[in-house]
Scaffold this active site. Structure first.
Site, mmCIF file in Angstrom:
data_model
loop_
_atom_site.group_PDB
_atom_site.id
_atom_site.type_symbol
_atom_site.label_atom_id
_atom_site.label_comp_id
_atom_site.label_asym_id
_atom_site.label_seq_id
_atom_site.Cartn_x
_atom_site.Cartn_y
_atom_site.Cartn_z
ATOM 1 N N THR A 62 -9.459 -10.897 -36.307
ATOM 2 C CA THR A 62 -7.996 -10.858 -36.272
ATOM 3 C C THR A 62 -7.528 -9.458 -35.881
ATOM 4 O O THR A 62 -8.323 -8.617 -35.455
ATOM 5 C CB THR A 62 -7.410 -11.379 -37.615
ATOM 6 N N LYS A 66 -9.241 -8.257 -31.445
ATOM 7 C CA LYS A 66 -9.616 -9.402 -30.603
ATOM 8 C C LYS A 66 -10.118 -8.975 -29.222
ATOM 9 O O LYS A 66 -11.007 -9.616 -28.663
ATOM 10 C CB LYS A 66 -8.441 -10.371 -30.479
ATOM 11 N N ASP A 102 -7.445 -19.609 -30.216
ATOM 12 C CA ASP A 102 -6.012 -19.503 -30.543
ATOM 13 C C ASP A 102 -5.157 -20.453 -29.696
ATOM 14 O O ASP A 102 -4.272 -21.141 -30.212
ATOM 15 C CB ASP A 102 -5.515 -18.072 -30.330
ATOM 16 N N ALA A 128 4.426 -10.070 -24.808
ATOM 17 C CA ALA A 128 3.431 -9.943 -23.735
ATOM 18 C C ALA A 128 2.240 -9.125 -24.213
ATOM 19 O O ALA A 128 1.561 -8.479 -23.426
ATOM 20 C CB ALA A 128 4.061 -9.305 -22.500
ATOM 21 N N GLY A 129 1.984 -9.161 -25.507
ATOM 22 C CA GLY A 129 0.837 -8.452 -26.073
ATOM 23 C C GLY A 129 -0.378 -9.368 -26.127
ATOM 24 O O GLY A 129 -0.455 -10.394 -25.440
ATOM 25 N N GLY A 130 -1.326 -9.001 -26.984
ATOM 26 C CA GLY A 130 -2.563 -9.756 -27.090
ATOM 27 C C GLY A 130 -2.338 -11.194 -27.534
ATOM 28 O O GLY A 130 -3.006 -12.111 -27.038
ATOM 29 N N ARG A 152 10.202 -7.151 -24.417
ATOM 30 C CA ARG A 152 11.028 -5.935 -24.527
ATOM 31 C C ARG A 152 10.665 -4.962 -23.402
ATOM 32 O O ARG A 152 11.519 -4.443 -22.714
ATOM 33 C CB ARG A 152 10.785 -5.318 -25.907
ATOM 34 N N ARG A 156 5.066 -5.056 -19.085
ATOM 35 C CA ARG A 156 3.942 -5.801 -19.698
ATOM 36 C C ARG A 156 4.057 -7.285 -19.381
ATOM 37 O O ARG A 156 3.058 -7.971 -19.177
ATOM 38 C CB ARG A 156 3.939 -5.609 -21.220
ATOM 39 N N TYR A 217 3.663 -16.963 -39.776
ATOM 40 C CA TYR A 217 4.012 -17.929 -40.802
ATOM 41 C C TYR A 217 4.267 -17.202 -42.107
ATOM 42 O O TYR A 217 3.806 -16.079 -42.300
ATOM 43 C CB TYR A 217 2.917 -18.991 -40.977
#
Ligand code: ATR
Length: 276
Positions: A62, A66, A102, A128-130, A152, A156, A217
């Protein structure tokens, strides 16, 4: 003989993966142990190797490891290759195999638990991250009519768009560009679900019948889901289902057995506060 597994992260204390895999093991009669392993930020590879040397059979990975998990593996599944990130490692006689479950977890949750197929729908992916990159291949494989990545930092989003443009109708923008656009499914893959921050989004984003999905969550709705509830989303869901479904995919890879997931989702619904 007990087979040993772990989830490695930093932080990792919040992880519900041990509960999920223990429930799967009980359900399927598998003799496994599953622990949380906190890895120093600079020593992920060492942590993995030690767990392997001590007799471990595989790990889940996690935040924030990753991408490194992908890099240290000897072999990769196709979906891990596409994501360039791994959340599941299998220790085999021929080295470490990396997979990324995922995206499959998200799609199974949408399709089987929420009855929301994505074919021909307009999807908006926030972030637009991992986390966003990890699910992009699976989202595009569902053949949506379009997939917009909004971030934002616009650059990316463009990088992701360029990477996945050959797989479907993908475009990129920042949040201000979303004015006057509507979507059937809006997925929050930013880390705001964890941090509790708000993203400023247009009031008219949600098309009639649309689904708002947060990959985070918790006990309470995230800021994104609260916004969606108040601005026309027909259905709202957090990422607990995705957590359990991606775990089921990992369990299948390790144990060659498919556990039932709905009972585990129901069990966990009461006490959660983080993301897979
Ligand atoms: P992860 O692996 O969890 O995706 P990451 O690669 O650091 O983590 O990406 C975090 C994502 O959340 C990014 O899309 C980030 O936007 P930027 O690329 O502009 O940094 C997004 N994010 C984090 N905090 C945010 C905020 N307050 N508002 C909007 N987006 C935010």
């Amino acid at each position: 003989m007990t087979d040993h597994y772990a989830v490695i992260g930093n932080p990792v204390a919040h992880s519900l993966s041990p509960l999920v895999h223990t429930a799967f093991a009980q359900q399927t009669g598998q003799n496994i142990s599953y622990i949380k392993l906190l890895s120093p930020l600079t020593d992920f590879a060492v942590t993995v190797r030690k767990f392997q040397t001590d007799g471990g059979c595989g790990v889940n990975v996690t935040v924030p490891f990753k991408e490194e998990a992908f890099r240290i593996a000897d072999r990769h599944t196709e979906r891990a290759m596409l994501a360039q990130a791994a959340n599941t490692l299998v220790f085999t006689d021929t080295g470490i195999l990396a997979d990324n479950t995922d995206g499959a977890g998200l799609i199974i949750d949408l399709r089987q638990n929420l009855y929301f197929p994505l074919a021909h729908r307009r999807i908006l992916l926030l972030g637009a991250g991992g986390a966003a990159r990890g699910v992009m291949p699976s989202l595009l494989a569902e053949l949506p009519s379009r997939l917009v990545i909004a971030n934002r930092t616009r650059a990316r989003a463009h990088t992701l768009q360029e990477r996945f443009a050959i797989y479907g109708n993908v475009s990129a923008c920042d949040y201000a560009d979303l004015q006057n656009q509507q979507f059937d499914c809006v997925i929050n893959a930013t880390s705001t679900g964890l941090s509790g921050e708000y993203i400023t989004l247009p009031d008219t984003l949600f098309a009639p019948g649309s689904l708002a999905y947060d990959m985070a969550y918790g006990k309470d709705p995230t800021p994104f889901l609260r916004f969606a509830q108040g601005h026309g989303a027909a259905q709202c869901a957090d990422g607990l289902g995705m957590l359990v479904e991606q775990a089921a995919e990992a369990f299948h890879l390790w144990r060659k057995l498919r556990p039932q997931t709905q009972t585990v989702i129901d069990q966990l619904r009461s006490n959660s506060s983080n993301r897979a």
